[in-house]
Design a protein around this motif. Structure first.
Motif, PDB file in Angstrom:
ATOM      1  N   ARG A   9       0.834  -1.220   0.000  1.00  0.00           N
ATOM      2  CA  ARG A   9       0.000   0.000   0.000  1.00  0.00           C
ATOM      3  C   ARG A   9       0.864   1.264   0.000  1.00  0.00           C
ATOM      4  NH1 ARG A   9      -4.804   1.479  -1.894  1.00  0.00           N
ATOM      5  NH2 ARG A   9      -5.588   3.242  -0.749  1.00  0.00           N
ATOM      6  N   GLN A  10       1.945   1.261   0.769  1.00  0.00           N
ATOM      7  CA  GLN A  10       2.843   2.418   0.798  1.00  0.00           C
ATOM      8  C   GLN A  10       3.509   2.633  -0.558  1.00  0.00           C
ATOM      9  OE1 GLN A  10       5.396   1.318   4.066  1.00  0.00           O
ATOM     10  NE2 GLN A  10       4.036   2.219   5.598  1.00  0.00           N
ATOM     11  N   LEU A  11       3.945   1.552  -1.174  1.00  0.00           N
ATOM     12  CA  LEU A  11       4.561   1.659  -2.498  1.00  0.00           C
ATOM     13  C   LEU A  11       3.543   2.114  -3.533  1.00  0.00           C
ATOM     14  CD1 LEU A  11       6.747  -1.587  -2.400  1.00  0.00           C
ATOM     15  CD2 LEU A  11       7.551   0.774  -2.171  1.00  0.00           C
ATOM     16  N   GLN A  12       2.334   1.605  -3.415  1.00  0.00           N
ATOM     17  CA  GLN A  12       1.242   1.992  -4.306  1.00  0.00           C
ATOM     18  C   GLN A  12       1.010   3.505  -4.234  1.00  0.00           C
ATOM     19  OE1 GLN A  12      -2.314  -0.180  -3.340  1.00  0.00           O
ATOM     20  NE2 GLN A  12      -3.607   0.934  -4.772  1.00  0.00           N
ATOM     21  N   GLU A  13       0.986   4.044  -3.021  1.00  0.00           N
ATOM     22  CA  GLU A  13       0.781   5.482  -2.847  1.00  0.00           C
ATOM     23  C   GLU A  13       1.914   6.289  -3.458  1.00  0.00           C
ATOM     24  OE1 GLU A  13       0.155   6.364   1.294  1.00  0.00           O
ATOM     25  OE2 GLU A  13      -1.625   5.074   1.398  1.00  0.00           O
ATOM     26  N   LYS A  14       3.149   5.860  -3.256  1.00  0.00           N
ATOM     27  CA  LYS A  14       4.303   6.579  -3.807  1.00  0.00           C
ATOM     28  C   LYS A  14       4.273   6.582  -5.333  1.00  0.00           C
ATOM     29  CE  LYS A  14       7.442   5.776   0.074  1.00  0.00           C
ATOM     30  NZ  LYS A  14       8.673   5.097   0.513  1.00  0.00           N
ATOM     31  N   ILE A  15       3.876   5.463  -5.906  1.00  0.00           N
ATOM     32  CA  ILE A  15       3.798   5.381  -7.367  1.00  0.00           C
ATOM     33  C   ILE A  15       2.674   6.266  -7.880  1.00  0.00           C
ATOM     34  CG2 ILE A  15       3.327   3.863  -9.329  1.00  0.00           C
ATOM     35  CD1 ILE A  15       4.594   1.572  -7.570  1.00  0.00           C
ATOM     36  N   LEU A  17       1.001   8.830  -6.351  1.00  0.00           N
ATOM     37  CA  LEU A  17       1.046  10.260  -6.019  1.00  0.00           C
ATOM     38  C   LEU A  17       2.309  10.974  -6.501  1.00  0.00           C
ATOM     39  CD1 LEU A  17      -0.388  10.037  -2.384  1.00  0.00           C
ATOM     40  CD2 LEU A  17      -1.619  10.561  -4.502  1.00  0.00           C
ATOM     41  N   TYR A  18       3.423  10.252  -6.529  1.00  0.00           N
ATOM     42  CA  TYR A  18       4.701  10.904  -6.830  1.00  0.00           C
ATOM     43  C   TYR A  18       5.432  10.335  -8.041  1.00  0.00           C
ATOM     44  CZ  TYR A  18       3.723  12.227  -2.029  1.00  0.00           C
ATOM     45  OH  TYR A  18       3.112  12.675  -0.894  1.00  0.00           O
ATOM     46  N   GLU A  19       4.806   9.341  -8.711  1.00  0.00           N
ATOM     47  CA  GLU A  19       5.444   8.654  -9.835  1.00  0.00           C
ATOM     48  C   GLU A  19       6.855   8.209  -9.459  1.00  0.00           C
ATOM     49  OE1 GLU A  19       5.100  10.930 -13.421  1.00  0.00           O
ATOM     50  OE2 GLU A  19       2.918  10.879 -13.359  1.00  0.00           O
ATOM     51  N   ASP A  20       6.968   7.652  -8.278  1.00  0.00           N
ATOM     52  CA  ASP A  20       8.236   7.247  -7.682  1.00  0.00           C
ATOM     53  C   ASP A  20       8.754   5.953  -8.326  1.00  0.00           C
ATOM     54  OD1 ASP A  20      10.265   6.238  -5.985  1.00  0.00           O
ATOM     55  OD2 ASP A  20       9.335   7.115  -4.206  1.00  0.00           O
ATOM     56  N   MET A  21       9.812   6.076  -9.117  1.00  0.00           N
ATOM     57  CA  MET A  21      10.384   4.921  -9.814  1.00  0.00           C
ATOM     58  C   MET A  21      11.040   3.938  -8.841  1.00  0.00           C
ATOM     59  SD  MET A  21       9.695   4.757 -12.988  1.00  0.00           S
ATOM     60  CE  MET A  21      10.876   3.562 -13.566  1.00  0.00           C
ATOM     61  N   LYS A  22      11.589   4.443  -7.758  1.00  0.00           N
ATOM     62  CA  LYS A  22      12.205   3.550  -6.780  1.00  0.00           C
ATOM     63  C   LYS A  22      11.129   2.669  -6.119  1.00  0.00           C
ATOM     64  CE  LYS A  22      15.454   3.375  -2.977  1.00  0.00           C
ATOM     65  NZ  LYS A  22      16.407   4.073  -2.145  1.00  0.00           N
ATOM     66  N   ALA A  23       9.999   3.261  -5.809  1.00  0.00           N
ATOM     67  CA  ALA A  23       8.896   2.500  -5.231  1.00  0.00           C
ATOM     68  C   ALA A  23       8.372   1.480  -6.239  1.00  0.00           C
ATOM     69  CB  ALA A  23       7.765   3.443  -4.806  1.00  0.00           C
ATOM     70  N   TYR A  24       8.325   1.861  -7.498  1.00  0.00           N
ATOM     71  CA  TYR A  24       7.897   0.960  -8.572  1.00  0.00           C
ATOM     72  C   TYR A  24       8.843  -0.242  -8.644  1.00  0.00           C
ATOM     73  CZ  TYR A  24       6.874  -0.453 -13.429  1.00  0.00           C
ATOM     74  OH  TYR A  24       6.556  -1.152 -14.560  1.00  0.00           O
ATOM     75  N   GLU A  25      10.131   0.016  -8.572  1.00  0.00           N
ATOM     76  CA  GLU A  25      11.131  -1.061  -8.609  1.00  0.00           C
ATOM     77  C   GLU A  25      10.998  -1.965  -7.375  1.00  0.00           C
ATOM     78  OE1 GLU A  25      15.987  -1.630  -8.640  1.00  0.00           O
ATOM     79  OE2 GLU A  25      15.145   0.327  -9.128  1.00  0.00           O
ATOM     80  N   GLN A  26      10.764  -1.372  -6.215  1.00  0.00           N
ATOM     81  CA  GLN A  26      10.607  -2.164  -4.993  1.00  0.00           C
ATOM     82  C   GLN A  26       9.365  -3.056  -5.081  1.00  0.00           C
ATOM     83  OE1 GLN A  26      10.545   0.997  -2.089  1.00  0.00           O
ATOM     84  NE2 GLN A  26      12.718   0.738  -1.593  1.00  0.00           N
ATOM     85  N   LEU A  27       8.281  -2.516  -5.612  1.00  0.00           N
ATOM     86  CA  LEU A  27       7.060  -3.300  -5.784  1.00  0.00           C
ATOM     87  C   LEU A  27       7.306  -4.451  -6.759  1.00  0.00           C
ATOM     88  CD1 LEU A  27       4.031  -3.462  -5.019  1.00  0.00           C
ATOM     89  CD2 LEU A  27       3.573  -2.173  -7.114  1.00  0.00           C
ATOM     90  N   LEU A  67      -4.084   4.396  -9.455  1.00  0.00           N
ATOM     91  CA  LEU A  67      -3.759   3.331  -8.512  1.00  0.00           C
ATOM     92  C   LEU A  67      -4.442   3.479  -7.158  1.00  0.00           C
ATOM     93  CD1 LEU A  67       0.027   2.512  -8.999  1.00  0.00           C
ATOM     94  CD2 LEU A  67      -1.958   1.214  -9.730  1.00  0.00           C
ATOM     95  N   MET A  68      -4.683   4.690  -6.727  1.00  0.00           N
ATOM     96  CA  MET A  68      -5.280   4.880  -5.406  1.00  0.00           C
ATOM     97  C   MET A  68      -6.727   4.364  -5.359  1.00  0.00           C
ATOM     98  SD  MET A  68      -2.793   5.761  -3.704  1.00  0.00           S
ATOM     99  CE  MET A  68      -3.657   5.874  -2.159  1.00  0.00           C
ATOM    100  N   GLY A  69      -7.319   4.163  -6.517  1.00  0.00           N
ATOM    101  CA  GLY A  69      -8.666   3.612  -6.573  1.00  0.00           C
ATOM    102  C   GLY A  69      -8.710   2.095  -6.482  1.00  0.00           C
ATOM    103  N   ILE A  70      -7.538   1.465  -6.463  1.00  0.00           N
ATOM    104  CA  ILE A  70      -7.464   0.007  -6.379  1.00  0.00           C
ATOM    105  C   ILE A  70      -7.300  -0.377  -4.917  1.00  0.00           C
ATOM    106  CG2 ILE A  70      -6.138  -2.040  -7.030  1.00  0.00           C
ATOM    107  CD1 ILE A  70      -5.349  -0.494  -9.603  1.00  0.00           C
ATOM    108  N   GLU A  71      -8.269  -1.112  -4.409  1.00  0.00           N
ATOM    109  CA  GLU A  71      -8.280  -1.455  -2.985  1.00  0.00           C
ATOM    110  C   GLU A  71      -7.182  -2.449  -2.609  1.00  0.00           C
ATOM    111  OE1 GLU A  71     -11.325  -3.536   0.145  1.00  0.00           O
ATOM    112  OE2 GLU A  71     -12.160  -2.285  -1.427  1.00  0.00           O
ATOM    113  N   ASN A  72      -7.020  -3.502  -3.401  1.00  0.00           N
ATOM    114  CA  ASN A  72      -6.010  -4.525  -3.099  1.00  0.00           C
ATOM    115  C   ASN A  72      -5.144  -4.721  -4.334  1.00  0.00           C
ATOM    116  OD1 ASN A  72      -4.531  -6.912  -2.620  1.00  0.00           O
ATOM    117  ND2 ASN A  72      -6.101  -7.662  -1.214  1.00  0.00           N
TER     118      ASN A  72
END
Length: 192
Positions: A9-15, A17-27, A67-72
């Motif tokens: 969920r935290q990675l989802q939010e970063k991707i 809201l912030y288009e965070d590539m590092k979070a995308y890679e971690q996910l 992505l924030m509209g996706i619950e799971n």
């Protein structure tokens, strides 16, 4: 498992809201192994499965704003992987979509750390043998619940089955596996 869902969920939010590539890679690193095994069960090729999972993550990036509209997100990605596999098989073989009973779940049998489970190599082999003897749909459901940590409802959503069917299939798999294991080992396995 709750820790993993929180992390997703935290990675989802970063991707989102912030288009965070590092979070995308971690996910990607977190979910790739399970998605790859899942896709392999359908397409029966590690290389094609890798392409399917890559397509899943490309699609994820394309819809990052929603992505924030996706619950799971985990269930969403497994469902997306299933759909990509179905589409690939339909396109490749010009036939009706592969059913779960035709899938090859052998590639789903995976134990990351048998030592952590305190299971001997002999017990691991007995578990693998028991899992191999399960019907294909039962094996896939067992893997999603026990290895991927999905809830029955999530597996039911991914595979378009009823929750009751998922519960029954896990019970069948568990009984068959436990019957082949020495006492003590089966209890440790079932707690994971």
């Amino acid at each position: 498992m709750d820790q993993e869902l929180t992390q997703i969920r935290q990675l989802q939010e970063k991707i989102a809201l912030y288009e965070d590539m590092k979070a995308y890679e971690q996910l990607y690193n977190l979910l790739y192994p399970g998605l790859h095994r899942f896709a392999c069960a359908f397409v029966k090729s590690p290389d094609i499965a890798q392409e399917m999972v890559s397509d899943v993550f490309i699609k994820l990036w394309q819809i990052r704003g929603r992505l924030m509209g996706i619950e799971n997100l985990k269930v969403y990605l497994f469902t997306l992987a299933r759909n990509f596999c179905y589409n690939y098989l339909t396109q490749q073989f010009k036939k009706v979509v592969l059913s779960l009973d035709e899938a090859d779940p052998e590639v789903l049998i995976h134990f990351d750390n048998p030592e952590e489970l305190c299971i001997s190599a002999d017990a691991v082999e007995k578990i693998r043998t028991a899992i191999r003897q399960l019907p294909p749909q039962c094996r896939i459901i067992f893997q999603l619940v026990k290895e991927e940590g999905m809830k029955y409802k999530e597996v039911a959503d991914v595979l378009h089955l009823s929750v009751l069917t998922v519960r029954n299939q896990v019970a069948i798999a568990t009984k068959k596996i436990v019957a082949l294991l020495p006492a003590g080992v089966s209890e440790r396995l079932l707690k994971t």
